[in-house]
Design a protein around this motif. Structure first.
Motif, mmCIF file in Angstrom:
data_model
loop_
_atom_site.group_PDB
_atom_site.id
_atom_site.type_symbol
_atom_site.label_atom_id
_atom_site.label_comp_id
_atom_site.label_asym_id
_atom_site.label_seq_id
_atom_site.Cartn_x
_atom_site.Cartn_y
_atom_site.Cartn_z
ATOM 1 N N GLY A 155 -76.414 -25.666 13.947
ATOM 2 C CA GLY A 155 -75.364 -26.721 14.589
ATOM 3 C C GLY A 155 -75.416 -27.679 13.598
ATOM 4 O O GLY A 155 -74.146 -28.390 13.599
ATOM 5 N N VAL A 156 -76.378 -28.205 12.741
ATOM 6 C CA VAL A 156 -76.121 -29.470 12.000
ATOM 7 C C VAL A 156 -75.079 -29.044 10.708
ATOM 8 O O VAL A 156 -74.237 -29.882 10.505
ATOM 9 N N ALA A 157 -75.026 -27.636 10.240
ATOM 10 C CA ALA A 157 -74.471 -27.054 9.310
ATOM 11 C C ALA A 157 -72.790 -27.066 9.702
ATOM 12 O O ALA A 157 -71.951 -27.370 9.159
ATOM 13 N N THR A 158 -72.782 -26.734 10.882
ATOM 14 C CA THR A 158 -71.511 -26.537 11.650
ATOM 15 C C THR A 158 -70.634 -27.799 11.618
ATOM 16 O O THR A 158 -69.450 -28.150 11.226
ATOM 17 N N ALA A 159 -71.619 -28.685 11.823
ATOM 18 C CA ALA A 159 -70.893 -30.218 12.187
ATOM 19 C C ALA A 159 -70.630 -30.898 10.496
ATOM 20 O O ALA A 159 -69.619 -31.505 10.285
ATOM 21 N N GLY A 193 -73.961 -28.353 21.262
ATOM 22 C CA GLY A 193 -74.711 -29.613 21.503
ATOM 23 C C GLY A 193 -75.031 -30.469 20.290
ATOM 24 O O GLY A 193 -74.623 -31.584 20.229
ATOM 25 N N VAL A 194 -75.518 -29.722 19.356
ATOM 26 C CA VAL A 194 -75.961 -30.101 18.011
ATOM 27 C C VAL A 194 -74.589 -30.613 17.218
ATOM 28 O O VAL A 194 -74.691 -31.816 16.587
ATOM 29 N N ALA A 195 -73.718 -29.628 17.221
ATOM 30 C CA ALA A 195 -72.554 -29.957 16.568
ATOM 31 C C ALA A 195 -71.885 -31.251 17.079
ATOM 32 O O ALA A 195 -70.989 -31.714 16.330
ATOM 33 N N LYS A 196 -71.805 -31.423 18.361
ATOM 34 C CA LYS A 196 -71.083 -32.360 18.925
ATOM 35 C C LYS A 196 -71.889 -33.570 18.817
ATOM 36 O O LYS A 196 -71.209 -34.510 18.586
ATOM 37 N N VAL A 197 -73.005 -33.694 18.523
ATOM 38 C CA VAL A 197 -73.892 -34.789 18.379
ATOM 39 C C VAL A 197 -73.478 -35.224 17.061
ATOM 40 O O VAL A 197 -73.342 -36.542 16.905
ATOM 41 N N GLY A 198 -72.995 -34.368 16.067
ATOM 42 C CA GLY A 198 -72.663 -34.660 14.641
ATOM 43 C C GLY A 198 -73.631 -34.901 13.550
ATOM 44 O O GLY A 198 -74.376 -33.912 13.291
ATOM 45 N N ASP A 199 -73.745 -35.840 13.032
ATOM 46 C CA ASP A 199 -74.734 -35.972 11.907
ATOM 47 C C ASP A 199 -76.179 -35.749 12.196
ATOM 48 O O ASP A 199 -76.540 -35.947 13.225
ATOM 49 N N ILE A 200 -76.872 -35.497 11.032
ATOM 50 C CA ILE A 200 -78.380 -35.225 11.061
ATOM 51 C C ILE A 200 -78.958 -36.531 11.518
ATOM 52 O O ILE A 200 -80.103 -36.074 12.332
ATOM 53 N N LYS A 201 -78.634 -37.646 11.318
ATOM 54 C CA LYS A 201 -79.399 -38.823 11.888
ATOM 55 C C LYS A 201 -79.281 -38.990 13.360
ATOM 56 O O LYS A 201 -80.399 -39.342 13.903
ATOM 57 N N ALA A 202 -78.116 -38.558 13.952
ATOM 58 C CA ALA A 202 -78.118 -38.643 15.358
ATOM 59 C C ALA A 202 -79.084 -37.561 15.869
ATOM 60 O O ALA A 202 -79.720 -37.801 17.183
ATOM 61 N N VAL A 203 -79.083 -36.154 15.288
ATOM 62 C CA VAL A 203 -79.757 -35.283 15.857
ATOM 63 C C VAL A 203 -81.299 -35.770 15.880
ATOM 64 O O VAL A 203 -82.295 -35.563 16.664
ATOM 65 N N GLY A 204 -81.698 -36.426 14.854
ATOM 66 C CA GLY A 204 -83.086 -36.672 14.487
ATOM 67 C C GLY A 204 -83.347 -37.827 15.679
ATOM 68 O O GLY A 204 -84.613 -38.043 15.906
ATOM 69 N N ARG A 205 -82.561 -38.567 15.809
ATOM 70 C CA ARG A 205 -82.736 -39.773 16.630
ATOM 71 C C ARG A 205 -82.828 -39.260 17.987
ATOM 72 O O ARG A 205 -83.924 -39.686 18.861
ATOM 73 N N ILE A 206 -82.125 -38.322 18.655
ATOM 74 C CA ILE A 206 -82.200 -37.746 19.979
ATOM 75 C C ILE A 206 -83.441 -37.085 19.945
ATOM 76 O O ILE A 206 -84.356 -36.970 20.994
ATOM 77 N N GLY A 221 -67.055 -29.980 8.810
ATOM 78 C CA GLY A 221 -65.826 -30.715 9.293
ATOM 79 C C GLY A 221 -64.937 -30.003 10.180
ATOM 80 O O GLY A 221 -65.315 -29.218 11.109
ATOM 81 N N GLU A 222 -63.649 -30.118 9.633
ATOM 82 C CA GLU A 222 -62.611 -29.221 10.575
ATOM 83 C C GLU A 222 -62.946 -27.920 10.871
ATOM 84 O O GLU A 222 -62.497 -27.376 11.662
ATOM 85 N N LYS A 239 -65.615 -24.402 19.218
ATOM 86 C CA LYS A 239 -64.663 -23.981 20.047
ATOM 87 C C LYS A 239 -65.072 -22.509 20.751
ATOM 88 O O LYS A 239 -65.162 -22.246 21.989
ATOM 89 N N PHE A 240 -65.379 -21.616 19.653
ATOM 90 C CA PHE A 240 -65.754 -20.254 19.795
ATOM 91 C C PHE A 240 -67.158 -20.249 20.603
ATOM 92 O O PHE A 240 -67.031 -19.574 21.629
ATOM 93 N N PHE A 241 -68.055 -20.850 20.325
ATOM 94 C CA PHE A 241 -69.334 -21.093 20.945
ATOM 95 C C PHE A 241 -69.242 -21.667 22.379
ATOM 96 O O PHE A 241 -70.064 -21.103 23.176
ATOM 97 N N ASP A 242 -68.521 -22.548 22.213
ATOM 98 C CA ASP A 242 -68.276 -23.148 23.782
ATOM 99 C C ASP A 242 -67.938 -22.342 24.661
ATOM 100 O O ASP A 242 -68.088 -22.595 25.815
ATOM 101 N N ALA A 243 -66.603 -21.451 24.240
ATOM 102 C CA ALA A 243 -66.180 -20.615 25.236
ATOM 103 C C ALA A 243 -67.392 -19.471 25.676
ATOM 104 O O ALA A 243 -67.306 -19.022 26.601
ATOM 105 N N VAL A 244 -67.892 -18.880 24.518
ATOM 106 C CA VAL A 244 -69.035 -18.047 24.958
ATOM 107 C C VAL A 244 -70.063 -18.315 25.889
ATOM 108 O O VAL A 244 -70.442 -17.683 26.627
ATOM 109 N N ALA A 245 -70.486 -19.877 25.876
ATOM 110 C CA ALA A 245 -71.487 -20.383 26.661
ATOM 111 C C ALA A 245 -70.866 -20.418 27.972
ATOM 112 O O ALA A 245 -71.737 -20.259 28.727
ATOM 113 N N HIS A 246 -69.416 -20.648 28.195
ATOM 114 C CA HIS A 246 -68.813 -20.768 29.734
ATOM 115 C C HIS A 246 -69.201 -19.333 30.264
ATOM 116 O O HIS A 246 -69.158 -18.989 31.509
ATOM 117 N N VAL A 247 -68.690 -18.266 29.236
ATOM 118 C CA VAL A 247 -68.642 -16.925 29.550
ATOM 119 C C VAL A 247 -70.075 -16.493 30.327
ATOM 120 O O VAL A 247 -70.414 -16.059 31.413
#
Length: 461
Positions: free
Chosen positions: A213-217, A116-129, A220-221, A228-236
């Protein structure tokens, strides 16, 4: 009947059957032990009353009374031990289910929040939410505490008890806690992620997940592999959750049968006034929260409440909002909340947005004060409210957390801690309502933050 509705039906059926079996066992098998426990409790209270009149603690009379009290307490303990042993087959059902849920919650919170945090992206967006989320949480907590304060002053349920002040040395069996700011900050920051995961310290997992999450975002690439790995684990884990939830009706059946077999329906009549007034106050809180949700979400709030039937019923039946966490997450995403918002807001809610527990804390604290005829001024009540606002944060996961916080708070106002004994017997019944309210409060919080962020889409069915 859809799979979701079928599970809700079976949970409700298990609830009814559990109450029925519990009542039968209470009458047929447990009446002897319950009578012995009741007699021992009456005897202990009578001795406490006599001890108040004895001024010389070195006298023979005082020593005799202490010995009699110890014998009565031992008798009660032995009867309770035998009763608990006989209840083991029933409590085992709910214990296994809750252990399975605890097994899921920590990795689910970690993986979904990182994604969730990695998809939100930058730390400003995390702070806003995060800012919007905490604004709702603090407002809802304050609303719950104030409502409890107002309604307990209107109802005055404690005045009917009219109890004499007990000796100051009576042991309630509850360790009081009064968190200082240092303790609070220390509790938030994990010293070990593995320890936080092992002990299910949700708040500490949230803190680590935010950093991760912030560090993952930020990388970058390369971070996309992690996402992708954590998303797959979450679905499992969500798939595992589906398997675990099939066991829910058995857990509900065992939990309800055990509590009614132990307490009997008489506990409802003894405290009918307090329980009735507390639940009516809780219903009022639901209506206020839903009304606020209606102002922001319009008519969609009714769809949200309808979707929360199953998680709410599950939390109510098992007296655990944790048990409803995976289902709540799933229903919020189906409602139209983006996974990144759900993954961010919901775990925070389990530490900071316990609306049902907040309401209970002011209601119960003042109930105890009223029971002993202790008058608290308006200023003292507001001070108590502010203390509860601080000490209640971050203690999710502590056994009987609400009672622990109340014990630490009432001591500040010279209210006898022995008054907690008034609530211990009915606390499981009240905990059911608190847990259900926490689910409603957190689901509304997630939906509202999603709306504020413009991330609320149409429902997925």
């Amino acid at each position: 009947m859809s799979k979701q509705n079928r599970l809700t039906f079976f949970i409700f059926l298990a609830l009814i059957l559990g109450v029925g079996l519990g009542y039968y066992l209470n009458i047929k098998s447990f009446s002897t032990y319950n009578d012995q426990i009741s007699k021992a409790e009456i005897r202990v209270k009578a001795i406490d009353g006599q001890l108040l009149k004895v001024t010389d603690s070195t006298s023979t009379a005082f020593t005799t009374l202490i010995a009699e009290k110890k014998a009565a307490e031992n008798s009660r303990f032995e009867s309770e031990k035998i009763r608990e042993k006989k209840l083991e087959p029933l409590t085992l059902l709910s214990d296994i289910f809750l252990r399975l849920i605890k097994m899921i919650v920590a990795p689910l919170v970690f993986t979904t929040l990182v994604v969730g945090v990695a998809k939100v992206g930058d730390i400003k967006a995390v702070g806003r939410i995060g800012g919007k989320t905490m604004l709702w949480f603090l407002s809802a907590s304050l609303l719950s505490l104030v409502l409890g304060l107002i309604m307990v002053n209107i109802f005055k349920p404690g005045e009917a008890m009219n109890l004499p002040l007990p000796p100051s040395n009576i042991d309630t069996g509850i360790t009081k806690v009064a968190l200082s700011m240092k303790d609070f900050i220390s509790h938030i920051v994990p010293k070990s992620m593995t320890e936080a995961m092992a002990t299910n310290e949700i708040l500490q997992i949230v803190v680590f997940s935010l950093f991760f999450g912030v560090a993952t975002a930020a990388i970058g690439e390369k971070g996309q592999i992690i996402i992708k790995f954590f998303d797959a684990v979450a679905h499992v884990i969500l798939k595992v959750t589906g398997y675990v939830m099939n066991f829910a009706p058995f857990a509900v059946f065992g939990a309800m049968a055990a509590i009614v077999a132990k307490q009997g329906l008489s506990v409802l009549s003894t405290y009918a006034l307090f329980i009735g007034e507390f639940y009516s106050t809780m219903l009022l809180l639901w209506l206020i929260l839903i009304f606020i949700g209606f102002i922001i979400l319009k008519k969609r709030v009714f769809n949200l409440v309808n979707r929360m039937k199953e998680p709410t019923l599950l939390a109510f039946s098992t007296a655990s909002s944790e048990a409803a966490y995976p289902k709540t997450m799933l229903q919020l995403e189906r409602f139209g909340c983006k996974d990144k918002i759900v993954s961010f807001v919901l775990p925070l809610g389990y530490s900071f947005n316990l609306d049902g527990s907040m309401l209970y804390m002011t209601f119960a604290s003042l109930f105890i004060a009223q029971s002993y005829g202790i008058h608290l001024s308006f200023e003292q009540q507001i001070t108590m409210l502010l203390i509860l606002m601080l000490t209640s944060k971050g203690i999710a996961g502590v056994p009987r957390a609400s009672l622990v916080v109340i014990a630490g708070t009432i001591a500040t106002f010279d209210i006898p801690e022995a008054g907690l004994a008034l609530l211990i017997g009915i606390d499981p019944l009240l905990d059911m309502g608190r847990s259900a309210t926490n689910v409603i409060g957190n689901s509304l919080a997630t939906a509202v933050v999603s709306k504020w962020e413009g991330e609320l889409t149409g429902p997925l069915d």
